[in-house]
Design a protein around this motif. Sequence first.
Motif, PDB file in Angstrom:
ATOM      1  N   LYS A  71       0.788  -1.235   0.000  1.00 46.88           N
ATOM      2  CA  LYS A  71       0.000   0.000   0.000  1.00 46.88           C
ATOM      3  C   LYS A  71       0.820   1.287   0.000  1.00 46.88           C
ATOM      4  O   LYS A  71       0.270   2.363   0.165  1.00 46.88           O
ATOM      5  CB  LYS A  71      -0.931   0.023   1.209  1.00 46.88           C
ATOM      6  CG  LYS A  71      -2.080  -0.943   1.090  1.00 46.88           C
ATOM      7  CD  LYS A  71      -3.097  -0.678   2.158  1.00 46.88           C
ATOM      8  CE  LYS A  71      -4.297  -1.557   1.969  1.00 46.88           C
ATOM      9  NZ  LYS A  71      -5.312  -1.296   2.985  1.00 46.88           N
ATOM     10  N   LEU A  72       2.101   1.201  -0.181  1.00 47.63           N
ATOM     11  CA  LEU A  72       2.925   2.405  -0.112  1.00 47.63           C
ATOM     12  C   LEU A  72       3.226   2.960  -1.496  1.00 47.63           C
ATOM     13  O   LEU A  72       3.663   2.245  -2.384  1.00 47.63           O
ATOM     14  CB  LEU A  72       4.240   2.119   0.606  1.00 47.63           C
ATOM     15  CG  LEU A  72       4.137   1.844   2.096  1.00 47.63           C
ATOM     16  CD1 LEU A  72       5.496   1.527   2.664  1.00 47.63           C
ATOM     17  CD2 LEU A  72       3.532   3.011   2.810  1.00 47.63           C
ATOM     18  N   ASP A  73       2.994   4.253  -1.657  1.00 49.74           N
ATOM     19  CA  ASP A  73       3.381   4.931  -2.887  1.00 49.74           C
ATOM     20  C   ASP A  73       4.712   5.651  -2.648  1.00 49.74           C
ATOM     21  O   ASP A  73       5.242   5.657  -1.537  1.00 49.74           O
ATOM     22  CB  ASP A  73       2.287   5.887  -3.363  1.00 49.74           C
ATOM     23  CG  ASP A  73       1.970   6.981  -2.359  1.00 49.74           C
ATOM     24  OD1 ASP A  73       2.541   6.977  -1.258  1.00 49.74           O
ATOM     25  OD2 ASP A  73       1.138   7.847  -2.681  1.00 49.74           O
ATOM     26  N   LYS A  75       5.563   8.867  -2.605  1.00 51.02           N
ATOM     27  CA  LYS A  75       5.500  10.015  -1.691  1.00 51.02           C
ATOM     28  C   LYS A  75       5.517   9.548  -0.232  1.00 51.02           C
ATOM     29  O   LYS A  75       6.272  10.063   0.594  1.00 51.02           O
ATOM     30  CB  LYS A  75       4.231  10.809  -1.987  1.00 51.02           C
ATOM     31  CG  LYS A  75       3.989  11.963  -1.075  1.00 51.02           C
ATOM     32  CD  LYS A  75       2.669  12.636  -1.451  1.00 51.02           C
ATOM     33  CE  LYS A  75       2.246  13.636  -0.415  1.00 51.02           C
ATOM     34  NZ  LYS A  75       0.931  14.194  -0.708  1.00 51.02           N
ATOM     35  N   THR A  76       4.701   8.558   0.086  1.00 55.46           N
ATOM     36  CA  THR A  76       4.613   8.062   1.456  1.00 55.46           C
ATOM     37  C   THR A  76       5.903   7.359   1.869  1.00 55.46           C
ATOM     38  O   THR A  76       6.355   7.506   3.012  1.00 55.46           O
ATOM     39  CB  THR A  76       3.413   7.107   1.596  1.00 55.46           C
ATOM     40  OG1 THR A  76       2.243   7.758   1.093  1.00 55.46           O
ATOM     41  CG2 THR A  76       3.184   6.716   3.037  1.00 55.46           C
ATOM     42  N   LYS A  79       8.317   9.984   2.877  1.00 53.60           N
ATOM     43  CA  LYS A  79       7.979  10.547   4.190  1.00 53.60           C
ATOM     44  C   LYS A  79       8.453   9.636   5.306  1.00 53.60           C
ATOM     45  O   LYS A  79       9.011  10.092   6.309  1.00 53.60           O
ATOM     46  CB  LYS A  79       6.461  10.729   4.322  1.00 53.60           C
ATOM     47  CG  LYS A  79       5.910  11.938   3.660  1.00 53.60           C
ATOM     48  CD  LYS A  79       4.420  12.031   3.970  1.00 53.60           C
ATOM     49  CE  LYS A  79       3.723  13.083   3.190  1.00 53.60           C
ATOM     50  NZ  LYS A  79       2.286  13.135   3.484  1.00 53.60           N
ATOM     51  N   PHE A  95       0.219   8.352   7.559  1.00 55.01           N
ATOM     52  CA  PHE A  95      -0.918   8.007   6.713  1.00 55.01           C
ATOM     53  C   PHE A  95      -2.169   8.836   7.023  1.00 55.01           C
ATOM     54  O   PHE A  95      -3.219   8.600   6.435  1.00 55.01           O
ATOM     55  CB  PHE A  95      -1.256   6.520   6.851  1.00 55.01           C
ATOM     56  CG  PHE A  95      -0.283   5.637   6.134  1.00 55.01           C
ATOM     57  CD1 PHE A  95      -0.480   5.327   4.804  1.00 55.01           C
ATOM     58  CD2 PHE A  95       0.835   5.147   6.775  1.00 55.01           C
ATOM     59  CE1 PHE A  95       0.420   4.534   4.126  1.00 55.01           C
ATOM     60  CE2 PHE A  95       1.732   4.351   6.111  1.00 55.01           C
ATOM     61  CZ  PHE A  95       1.536   4.045   4.780  1.00 55.01           C
ATOM     62  N   GLN A  97      -3.113  11.746   6.144  1.00 57.47           N
ATOM     63  CA  GLN A  97      -3.622  12.492   4.993  1.00 57.47           C
ATOM     64  C   GLN A  97      -4.078  11.582   3.852  1.00 57.47           C
ATOM     65  O   GLN A  97      -4.650  12.056   2.882  1.00 57.47           O
ATOM     66  CB  GLN A  97      -2.538  13.435   4.464  1.00 57.47           C
ATOM     67  CG  GLN A  97      -2.084  14.470   5.459  1.00 57.47           C
ATOM     68  CD  GLN A  97      -3.023  15.645   5.510  1.00 57.47           C
ATOM     69  OE1 GLN A  97      -3.644  15.976   4.515  1.00 57.47           O
ATOM     70  NE2 GLN A  97      -3.152  16.265   6.659  1.00 57.47           N
ATOM     71  N   GLU A  98      -3.809  10.303   3.956  1.00 57.44           N
ATOM     72  CA  GLU A  98      -4.139   9.372   2.872  1.00 57.44           C
ATOM     73  C   GLU A  98      -5.595   8.935   2.949  1.00 57.44           C
ATOM     74  O   GLU A  98      -6.243   9.079   3.979  1.00 57.44           O
ATOM     75  CB  GLU A  98      -3.218   8.138   2.939  1.00 57.44           C
ATOM     76  CG  GLU A  98      -1.749   8.467   2.861  1.00 57.44           C
ATOM     77  CD  GLU A  98      -1.339   9.119   1.558  1.00 57.44           C
ATOM     78  OE1 GLU A  98      -1.931   8.802   0.516  1.00 57.44           O
ATOM     79  OE2 GLU A  98      -0.420   9.956   1.599  1.00 57.44           O
ATOM     80  N   ARG A  99      -6.077   8.372   1.874  1.00 61.62           N
ATOM     81  CA  ARG A  99      -7.464   7.914   1.805  1.00 61.62           C
ATOM     82  C   ARG A  99      -7.635   6.504   2.346  1.00 61.62           C
ATOM     83  O   ARG A  99      -8.721   5.953   2.314  1.00 61.62           O
ATOM     84  CB  ARG A  99      -7.952   7.959   0.362  1.00 61.62           C
ATOM     85  CG  ARG A  99      -8.018   9.363  -0.156  1.00 61.62           C
ATOM     86  CD  ARG A  99      -8.532   9.391  -1.544  1.00 61.62           C
ATOM     87  NE  ARG A  99      -8.588  10.786  -1.972  1.00 61.62           N
ATOM     88  CZ  ARG A  99      -9.200  11.196  -3.025  1.00 61.62           C
ATOM     89  NH1 ARG A  99      -9.828  10.346  -3.796  1.00 61.62           N
ATOM     90  NH2 ARG A  99      -9.199  12.470  -3.351  1.00 61.62           N
ATOM     91  N   TYR A 100      -6.586   5.909   2.784  1.00 61.87           N
ATOM     92  CA  TYR A 100      -6.640   4.548   3.304  1.00 61.87           C
ATOM     93  C   TYR A 100      -5.808   4.478   4.576  1.00 61.87           C
ATOM     94  O   TYR A 100      -4.980   5.346   4.844  1.00 61.87           O
ATOM     95  CB  TYR A 100      -6.130   3.542   2.262  1.00 61.87           C
ATOM     96  CG  TYR A 100      -4.738   3.865   1.761  1.00 61.87           C
ATOM     97  CD1 TYR A 100      -3.617   3.383   2.419  1.00 61.87           C
ATOM     98  CD2 TYR A 100      -4.539   4.658   0.642  1.00 61.87           C
ATOM     99  CE1 TYR A 100      -2.350   3.686   1.976  1.00 61.87           C
ATOM    100  CE2 TYR A 100      -3.270   4.961   0.182  1.00 61.87           C
ATOM    101  CZ  TYR A 100      -2.182   4.462   0.860  1.00 61.87           C
ATOM    102  OH  TYR A 100      -0.921   4.763   0.427  1.00 61.87           O
TER     103      TYR A 100
END
Length: 118
Positions: A71-73, A75-76, A79, A95, A97-100
Motif C-alpha cells: 500500500k505504499l506509494d 510520496k509516502t 515521508k 498516513f 492524509q491518505e485515503r486509506y
Amino acid sequence: MTIFKETLDAEYVTTAEAKELLAEVEQERALDEDREMRYELARAIDHANRFAAMSAEDGRALVEELLELEKLDEKTAHKIADTLPQDRDEVRSVFAQERYALDGDELDEVLNVVAKYA
C-alpha cells in the motif's frame, strides 16, 4: 502570481539525498568568490544537515524496500524514510492524509523495514 509557467520535472528525494545535492551546490558556490550564498539556500543546507538521519545510499535503499510493500506509494515511502517512525502511532500519523489506513500487520511490516535502517 508566480514567475514559473510550468513544472518541467519533479522527483521525490529523501532528506539525506537532498543533503548530498545541497553539499555539491555549496561546494560550487564556495569555489566562486564573487557568488554569495542566498539566505534560502543557507537555510536549506542547515536543515538538511540537521535532519538527515542516514546516508543517501541507505535512504534510497529504504525507499526501494518500502515501495515493495503493497500500500505504499513513492510520496509516502519518502515521508517514512525521512521521519523513521518508531511505533505504530508514528506510522499512522504519516498516513493521516491518505485515503486509506493500514491494519496492524501492515504497520508492523513498515516498522520492520524501518528498523533495518534506523
